[in-house]
Design an enzyme around this catalytic site. Structure first.
Site, PDB file in Angstrom:
ATOM      1  N   LYS A 125      -7.859  -2.914  -8.670  1.00  0.00           N
ATOM      2  CA  LYS A 125      -7.980  -2.948  -7.204  1.00  0.00           C
ATOM      3  C   LYS A 125      -9.460  -2.852  -6.858  1.00  0.00           C
ATOM      4  O   LYS A 125     -10.118  -1.877  -7.205  1.00  0.00           O
ATOM      5  CB  LYS A 125      -7.203  -1.771  -6.594  1.00  0.00           C
ATOM      6  CG  LYS A 125      -7.511  -1.501  -5.110  1.00  0.00           C
ATOM      7  CD  LYS A 125      -6.664  -0.375  -4.514  1.00  0.00           C
ATOM      8  CE  LYS A 125      -7.092  -0.030  -3.083  1.00  0.00           C
ATOM      9  NZ  LYS A 125      -6.317   1.067  -2.481  1.00  0.00           N
TER      10      LYS A 125
ATOM     11  N   LYS B  86      -7.763   4.317   9.511  1.00  0.00           N
ATOM     12  CA  LYS B  86      -7.826   5.689   9.015  1.00  0.00           C
ATOM     13  C   LYS B  86      -8.579   6.562  10.013  1.00  0.00           C
ATOM     14  O   LYS B  86      -9.435   6.068  10.739  1.00  0.00           O
ATOM     15  CB  LYS B  86      -8.605   5.714   7.685  1.00  0.00           C
ATOM     16  CG  LYS B  86      -7.866   5.132   6.499  1.00  0.00           C
ATOM     17  CD  LYS B  86      -8.743   5.211   5.246  1.00  0.00           C
ATOM     18  CE  LYS B  86      -8.051   4.608   4.040  1.00  0.00           C
ATOM     19  NZ  LYS B  86      -6.870   5.331   3.575  1.00  0.00           N
TER      20      LYS B  86
ATOM     21  N   ARG C  78      -1.731  -2.218  -2.964  1.00  0.00           N
ATOM     22  CA  ARG C  78      -0.559  -2.791  -3.646  1.00  0.00           C
ATOM     23  C   ARG C  78      -0.425  -4.274  -3.312  1.00  0.00           C
ATOM     24  O   ARG C  78       0.131  -5.045  -4.090  1.00  0.00           O
ATOM     25  CB  ARG C  78       0.699  -1.999  -3.268  1.00  0.00           C
ATOM     26  CG  ARG C  78       1.041  -2.038  -1.813  1.00  0.00           C
ATOM     27  CD  ARG C  78       2.026  -0.944  -1.424  1.00  0.00           C
ATOM     28  NE  ARG C  78       1.364   0.355  -1.284  1.00  0.00           N
ATOM     29  CZ  ARG C  78       1.979   1.491  -0.999  1.00  0.00           C
ATOM     30  NH1 ARG C  78       3.277   1.505  -0.835  1.00  0.00           N
ATOM     31  NH2 ARG C  78       1.304   2.621  -0.883  1.00  0.00           N
TER      32      ARG C  78
END
Ligand code: BES
Ligand code: ZN
Ligand code: ZN
Length: 520
Positions: free
Chosen positions: A287, A299, A373
Site C-alpha cells: 500500500k 479524518k 484495501r
C-alpha cells in the site's frame, strides 16, 4: 557508514571505541539476588580492564545497559563500552541486534565516528557466530539512522566506520557471508525508512516511483512505473477510485527480480517440459498512500500529519526488492506498489459510489477512508495476472489493528498454512514481531453489501482489522497469501536505545527472508 569485518584480538584493535557485550549470569530469582555481570569475551586484557567496574555492582548488564570506560589499561582502544544483553538464559541473536544498535546510538551524539563491536566469543546454541554477525550489522545500520533530514541545524553524526570483531576461531566463510547479508539487509531497511520519513509534499506517488526506479537501476532490477492510463487500461476501478480525488497522478510501480536461469528455480515436477514449470513466483504488494486525508470521509485534524507514513507497506516492498536483488535467491519475485494520494475534492470518490475492481467485483464505498484495501484489491489481482503463485502484502491498513495489538506486534493473516509456515521460519531469522489474526468465513458477513458484491468497510467497527483482511481475501481467491497490517508499528512514537523514533522499516527483513525460504 563504512563497515568491515575483523578477526583480530579485541585488545589489539586500535579504535576510538571498542564495544563488548555482557550478560547477567544470576539465575536466582530471589529479589535480593545480586546481578552477576560477565563479559562475553575471553580476551583477558578486556576482562581485566573491566574487572573493577564489574565487581563494583554499579553495572548490571541489563538489556541495552551501557557503561563507558576511558583509556582502558592494556587495550589499544581509546574507550571501552560495555553493552548489556540482560539475563544470560534469555540472550538471543535478536538481543545482539539491539545491542549493536544501542552501541551505535551511544556513539553518535558523542562525536565519536569510529566503533568496533565485539561479537560473543563463546559459541552457544542461542548465539551462533554467523547469526549474531548478521544481526549485529543489521542492528548497527538500524541504530545509525536518524530522521532529522530536514533540520537545517542537522549535524550528520553518523558513525563513519563500524568494525565487527568476530571470534578468531569462528567459521570465517560463514561469518563473512552473514556479515555481507547483514549489510545488504540493514541498508535496505534504512532505504525503506528514508522513504517513509518523507513528507507527503516531498514524496508524491510520482516521486515514489522515481525513487523505486533509481534504486532498481542501481541494483539491476527491471522496473516499470505506470500511471492513470494504465490503471484505466487494466480496469483498476478500485485503485483509480482512490486516486481520482487528487491532483497528483497515481503510480503503479512494478519491480521484477529474475534469478539467472529460471531453470535453477525449484521444480515441483521435474518431468515437465518447461524447466521452470511449477516454480513459485512470489508477488509482493504494498500500500503506497503517500498521504491519507481520509478523502470525503475526512479524518479529524489531530495527528493527521502522521498519515504521510501511509505508504510504509509500499516502501517495505521497495526495500525488500532492493535486498532481494543483491542477495539473489533462486526464485522469481514481482514487487508491486500501488501509490496514490487520498484527497477530498470535487472529483473525489464519494460514500455510496460503486467501483468495479480489476477482478470484476463491484464494491460499494461506505467510507472513503478505507482506501488501502481498495488500492490493494487491484494490486493483488494484478500480481496474480502477472503470474504470482504466492502473495504477500503489507499495509498500514487499519486503526483497529493498532487497537488490537498496540505498537509492539504487527498483525499477520493468511489463507494458507504452508505459506504461513514459511513466514514463521522467516520471523525466526528477522526477529520482527507479528501476531496472527483469523480470516474465517464467518467474518465475511460483515462486508456483504445489498447493492454490490462487497462493501469497503464492515457493517460495524468490531474486528476492523479482520474485516479489512476479509476484503483483501476476496481478491486473492485461492492463491496462497499473507497479509501484514503494520499500522501500529511502521512509525515508532518513542525512541529506543537502539533506534530513533520515527519510521521503523518494519517488514523489510521478514519479507526478504520469506522470499528466501522459497529458494531453499
Ligand atoms: N491509513 C489508515 C489506517 C491507519 C490508522 C494507519 C492509524 C496508521 C495509523 C486507513 O486508511 C484508515 O483510515 N482506515 C480506517 C478504516 C475505517 C474507515 C474502516 C480506520 O482504521 O479507521
Ligand atoms: Zn484511510
Ligand atoms: Zn490509509
Amino acid at each position: 557508514m563504512k563497515t568491515q569485518l575483523s578477526f583480530a584480538v579485541p585488545a589489539q584493535i586500535e579504535t576510538e571505541l571498542l564495544a563488548v557485550l555482557a550478560v547477567d549470569t544470576q539465575t536466582e530469582k530471589r529479589p535480593d539476588a545480586k546481578p552477576a555481570p560477565v563479559l562475553l569475551t575471553a580476551d583477558p586484557a578486556v576482562a581485566s580492564a573491566a574487572a573493577a567496574v564489574l565487581s563494583s555492582g554499579e553495572y548490571k548488564a541489563g538489556a541495552n545497559e551501557t557503561l563507558l570506560l576511558h583509556a582502558p589499561a592494556g587495550l589499544a582502544a581509546k574507550r571501552l563500552l560495555l553493552v548489556g544483553l540482560g539475563k544470560q538464559a534469555k540472550a538471543t541473536v535478536h538481543s545482539v541486534r539491539n545491542a549493536a544498535g544501542t552501541a551505535v546510538r551511544f556513539t553518535k551524539p558523542r562525536g565519536i565516528r569510529e566503533l568496533a563491536f565485539t561479537l560473543p566469543e563463546t559459541e552457544t546454541k542461542s548465539l551462533p557466530p554467523a547469526g549474531v554477525a548478521r544481526a549485529a550489522v543489521e542492528g548497527a545500520f538500524v541504530g545509525d539512522f536518524d530522521p532529522d533530514t530536514y533540520r537545517s541545524d542537522r549535524k550528520d553524526q553518523s558513525v563513519q566506520s563500524f568494525t565487527l570483531v568476530a571470534p578468531a576461531g569462528a567459521d570465517r566463510a560463514a561469518v563473512e557471508s552473514a556479515f555481507a547479508e547483514g549489510v545488504v539487509i540493514g541498508e535496505s531497511q534504512n532505504f525503506t525508512r528514508s522513504l517513509v520519513n518523507e513528507p507527503g509534499n516531498k514524496l508524491t506517488p510520482t516521486i515514489m516511483g522515481q525513487r523505486a526506479a533509481a534504486m532498481a537501476k542501481e541494483v539491476g532490477l527491471a522496473c516499470e512505473v505506470h500511471s492513470t492510463d494504465k490503471l484505466h487500461e487494466l480496469k483498476m476501478g478500485a485503485f483509480w477510485g482512490v486516486s481520482q480525488g487528487s491532483e497528483e497522478p497515481p503510480a503503479l510501480i512494478v519491480l521484477r527480480y529474475e534469478p539467472t536461469g529460471v531453470a535453477d528455480g525449484p521444480k515441483l515436477n521435474p518431468t515437465d517440459k518447461d524447466p521452470s514449470a511449477g516454480a513459485p513466483v512470489l508477488g509482493l504488494v504494498g500500500k503506497g498512500i503517500t498521504f491519507d486525508t481520509g478523502g470525503i470521509s475526512i479524518k479529524p485534524g489531530d495527528n493527521m500529519e502522521k498519515m504521510k507514513y501511509d505508504m510504509a507497506g509500499g516502501a517495505a516492498m521497495i526495500g525488500a526488492m532492493q535486498a532481494i536483488a543483491q542477495l539473489k535467491p533462486a526464485v522469481k519475485v514481482i514487487g508491486l506498489v500501488c501509490a496514490a494520494e487520498n484527497m477530498p475534492s470535487g472529483n473525489a470518490m464519494k460514500p455510496g459510489d460503486v467501483q468495479i475492481a480489476m477482478s470484476g467485483k463491484s464494491i460499494e464505498i461506505i467510507n472513503t477512508d478505507a482506501e488501502g484495501r481498495l488500492v490493494l484489491a487491484d494490486g493483488l489481482a494484478y500480481a496474480r495476472q502477472l503470474g504470482a503463485t504466492h502473495l504477500i502484502d503489507a499495509a498500514t491498513l487499519t486503526g483497529a489493528c493498532v487497537v488490537a495489538l498496540g505498537m509492539v506486534n504487527a498483525g499477520s493473516f493468511s489463507n494458507d498454512e504452508e505459506a504461513y509456515q514459511h513466514f514463521t521460519a522467516a520471523l525466526e531469522i528477522s526477529g520482527e514481531r507479528f501476531w496472527r489474526l483469523p480470516v474465517e468465513d464467518d467474518y465475511r458477513e460483515q462486508i456483504k453489501s445489498s447493492i454490490a458484491d462487497i462493501m469497503n468497510t464492515g457493517g460495524s467497527r468490531w474486528g476492523g482489522a479482520i474485516t479489512a483482511a476479509m476484503f483483501l481475501k476476496e481478491f486473492v481467491e485461492d492463491t496462497p497469501w499473507i497479509h501484514l497490517d503494520i499500522a501500529g508499528v511502521a512509525w515508532t512514537e518513542e525512541q529506543k536505545p537502539w533506534m530513533a523514533k520515527g519510521p521503523s522499516g518494519i517488514a523489510v527483513r521478514t519479507i526478504t527472508e520469506w522470499v528466501r525460504t522459497y529458494a531453499k
